[in-house]
Design a protein around this motif. Structure first.
Motif, short mmCIF file in Angstrom:
data_model
loop_
_atom_site.label_atom_id
_atom_site.label_comp_id
_atom_site.label_asym_id
_atom_site.label_seq_id
_atom_site.Cartn_x
_atom_site.Cartn_y
_atom_site.Cartn_z
N ILE A 32 0.84 -1.20 0.00
CA ILE A 32 0.00 0.00 0.00
C ILE A 32 0.87 1.25 0.00
N ALA A 33 1.93 1.23 0.80
CA ALA A 33 2.84 2.38 0.84
C ALA A 33 3.52 2.61 -0.51
N MET A 78 -3.82 6.58 5.24
CA MET A 78 -4.45 6.18 6.49
C MET A 78 -5.80 5.49 6.24
N LEU A 79 -6.51 5.96 5.21
CA LEU A 79 -7.84 5.42 4.92
C LEU A 79 -7.82 4.24 3.96
N ALA A 80 -6.64 3.87 3.47
CA ALA A 80 -6.57 2.82 2.46
C ALA A 80 -7.13 1.50 2.98
N ILE A 81 -6.77 1.13 4.19
CA ILE A 81 -7.25 -0.14 4.73
C ILE A 81 -8.74 -0.10 5.05
N PRO A 82 -9.25 0.94 5.75
CA PRO A 82 -10.71 1.00 5.95
C PRO A 82 -11.49 0.99 4.64
N ASN A 83 -11.03 1.76 3.65
CA ASN A 83 -11.72 1.77 2.36
C ASN A 83 -11.59 0.44 1.65
N SER A 87 -14.57 -1.82 0.33
CA SER A 87 -14.62 -2.23 -1.07
C SER A 87 -14.69 -3.75 -1.22
N ALA A 88 -14.01 -4.45 -0.32
CA ALA A 88 -13.99 -5.92 -0.37
C ALA A 88 -15.03 -6.51 0.56
N GLY A 89 -16.05 -5.75 0.90
CA GLY A 89 -17.04 -6.18 1.88
C GLY A 89 -17.70 -7.50 1.54
N GLU A 90 -17.94 -7.75 0.25
CA GLU A 90 -18.59 -8.99 -0.15
C GLU A 90 -17.74 -10.20 0.22
N VAL A 91 -16.44 -10.13 -0.08
CA VAL A 91 -15.54 -11.24 0.25
C VAL A 91 -15.42 -11.39 1.77
N VAL A 92 -15.29 -10.26 2.47
CA VAL A 92 -15.14 -10.29 3.92
C VAL A 92 -16.36 -10.95 4.57
N PHE A 93 -17.55 -10.51 4.17
CA PHE A 93 -18.77 -11.04 4.75
C PHE A 93 -18.93 -12.53 4.43
N PHE A 94 -18.65 -12.89 3.19
CA PHE A 94 -18.76 -14.29 2.78
C PHE A 94 -17.83 -15.16 3.61
N THR A 95 -16.62 -14.69 3.85
CA THR A 95 -15.65 -15.45 4.64
C THR A 95 -16.16 -15.70 6.04
N PHE A 96 -16.74 -14.68 6.66
CA PHE A 96 -17.29 -14.85 8.01
C PHE A 96 -18.44 -15.87 8.00
N MET A 97 -19.33 -15.76 7.04
CA MET A 97 -20.51 -16.63 7.03
C MET A 97 -20.16 -18.09 6.79
N ILE A 98 -19.20 -18.33 5.88
CA ILE A 98 -18.84 -19.73 5.62
C ILE A 98 -18.11 -20.32 6.82
N VAL A 344 -4.50 -1.78 -1.79
CA VAL A 344 -3.53 -1.45 -2.85
C VAL A 344 -4.25 -0.85 -4.04
N ALA A 345 -5.30 -1.53 -4.51
CA ALA A 345 -6.05 -1.03 -5.66
C ALA A 345 -6.78 0.27 -5.33
N VAL A 346 -7.25 0.40 -4.08
CA VAL A 346 -7.93 1.63 -3.67
C VAL A 346 -7.01 2.83 -3.83
N VAL A 347 -5.76 2.68 -3.41
CA VAL A 347 -4.80 3.79 -3.52
C VAL A 347 -4.50 4.12 -4.98
N LEU A 348 -4.29 3.09 -5.80
CA LEU A 348 -3.98 3.32 -7.22
C LEU A 348 -5.15 3.97 -7.94
N GLU A 349 -6.36 3.55 -7.62
CA GLU A 349 -7.54 4.15 -8.24
C GLU A 349 -7.75 5.58 -7.77
N GLY A 350 -7.56 5.81 -6.47
CA GLY A 350 -7.71 7.16 -5.94
C GLY A 350 -6.68 8.12 -6.51
N GLY A 351 -5.47 7.64 -6.76
CA GLY A 351 -4.42 8.47 -7.34
C GLY A 351 -4.52 8.58 -8.85
#
Length: 480
Positions: A32-33, A78-83, A87-98, A344-351
């Protein structure tokens, strides 16, 4: 020497062995850096977005223009990880549910009973389970194009692989290597082959023969590699990459004890719960194949599945809730990694340098000698896959550039699509920026560093195979 003292010796040796691969969080934050730093040096640019096949948004390859720079600042970093997590909420949620759902199934006892029966049935033919399972998983992936089904396969086969005296790496490899072999070669895969050919104005699913040959060779290499490792682990568990791992030892204690204590038998409620489980998996297959279900729909089904199967088996609502909580905790790291990697992609897209990178890769390929152009396309796609691990996302961004570029440099469009397929798929189970892959490793309990140690030799073999097929396609001017 006792098992505890042996583990302690290994731990001490690991600590004193010098440099070690950093924790995956450290690696991702470094990436990310680096992405943030790149936004200060790479010119910002963008393509116009236009409607593509099936209503998807793609790019106009002729519209690239440089825009005002928008480098990432301290706040963006600083916001790259929260964002990324958002952005990856679908994968995150799916991982928890399975994770939660399979913990409920474990609490019912039906997984242990099923594993006990299968392990006894195949005790003398345990290695044959690997090619059978990998062929089935690869065939599904090459037809429907869902690499992410590895997330479903791993928790199902993990107890069986342990009971057959393999390890967690074997379970992860059976699912990940098989689905990747099928997805990458994509005989009838709508996600990469179909979309790539549509964007390249090629007849849908043309070039079947060469892709089928690539499927057989890539899958065959994967099966051989996984079976060789599994045989080594079965014969000497100390050679497992998971040797000395406390969680792995707990899995072995849990799933190997049945064979030592006699066959397990299901009671009436457990039999009904098993039937309900198969019915839910049948509904899952129907939803994926006929209704276009993906992670959110599957996650919702898993919640319902955990509740219904748990109650049929006789668990109290308190038992079910606590099982979900335990499952959430077990996959927490994997879910977090999926979100952090997206940063990583969030930073590249934002920039606003993502499109510039795509344009640069295309220009670089265009400068190569004609003989190396197809190979250059493959490495360009493999490199871009690091920041855009989505197959459809990569096609929509790169193929509008690579397809017309291929006309100019003497590469057939069919070959350009194959270069995209192979470059996109193979990196998905190596790069830590691939969310579903990192979540799958977390469910299997395999650290990324240990997976790399296992998979990298096979990855190199697959790269050589890919280059061989692309060289043949280029030499014969393959058009399908």
């Amino acid at each position: 020497m006792s098992e505890n003292s042996s583990s302690a010796t290994k731990a001490t040796a690991a600590k004193s062995s010098g440099w070690r691969i950093p924790h995956i969080y450290v690696i991702l934050v470094i990436f990310i850096a680096l992405a943030a730093i790149a936004t200060h040096f790479v010119p910002a640019g963008q393509f116009e977005r236009i409607p593509g096949p099936n209503g998807r948004i793609t790019i106009d390859a002729e519209s690239f223009q440089y825009v005002d720079s928008n480098p990432a600042g301290i706040v963006d970093f600083m916001l790259a990880i929260p964002n990324g997590l958002m952005s990856a909420g679908e994968v995150v949620f799916f991982t928890f549910m399975i994770g939660g759902m399979f913990m409920v199934l474990r609490r019912t006892g039906i997984i242990e009973i099923g594993v006990d029966k299968l392990s006894r049935r195949f005790a003398n033919q345990s290695l044959l389970m690997i090619p059978v399972l990998m062929t089935v998983f690869a065939a599904v992936a090459t037809i429907i194009g869902t690499q992410e089904l590895a997330l479903v396969y791993v928790p199902v086969i993990l107890p069986l692989m342990i009971a057959l005296r393999f390890d967690s790496v074997t379970a992860a490899a059976v699912a990940l290597c098989a689905t990747t072999a099928g997805f990458s070669t994509g005989i009838l895969n709508p996600i990469n082959t179909g979309l790539g050919q549509q964007l390249s104005d090629l007849p849908l699913y043309s070039g079947f023969g060469l892709r089928a040959a690539a499927f057989a060779v890539v899958l065959g290499a994967g099966i051989f590699f996984v079976m060789r490792y599994a045989r080594k682990v079965r014969e000497n568990p100390d050679l497992s990459l998971m040797a000395g791992d406390d969680d792995e030892a707990e899995k072995r204690r849990l799933y190997l004890h049945a064979s030592d204590e006699g066959a397990l038998a299901a009671n009436g409620r457990q039999k009904l719960a098993a039937i309900a489980t198969f019915a839910f998996f049948g509904l899952l297959v129907y939803g994926v194949l006929r209704q276009g279900w993906f992670m959110m729909e599957m996650a919702g089904l898993f919640i319902l599945m955990g509740i219904v199967v748990g109650m049929i088996a006789g668990l109290t609502t308190e038992d079910i809730c606590e099982a979900f909580n335990k499952g959430f905790r077990d996959v927490l790291v994997g879910a977090m990694i999926a979100g952090v990697a997206r940063g990583v992609a969030v930073v590249l897209e934002g920039g606003q340098i993502m499109d510039t990178l795509v344009m640069g890769l295309g220009s670089l390929v265009g400068e190569l000698p004609s003989l190396l152009s197809a190979i250059g396309m493959y490495f360009a796609q493999l490199g871009f896959n690091f920041v855009v691990p989505s197959g459809s996302g990569q096609a929509l961004v790169t193929m509008p550039i690579m397809a017309p570029l291929s006309d100019l440099i003497g590469v057939t469009r069919q070959t350009a699509v194959l270069a995209y397929q192979l470059g996109d798929g193979m990196g998905n189970i190596l790069y830590p920026t691939s969310g579903y892959f990192m979540a799958t490793l977390a469910i299997a309990g395999v650290p990324w560093q240990k997976w790399v140690k296992f998979f990298f030799p096979l990855f190199c073999v697959w790269v050589v195979i890919a280059l061989g097929f692309l060289a043949f396609a280029q030499a014969t001017q393959w058009v399908g």
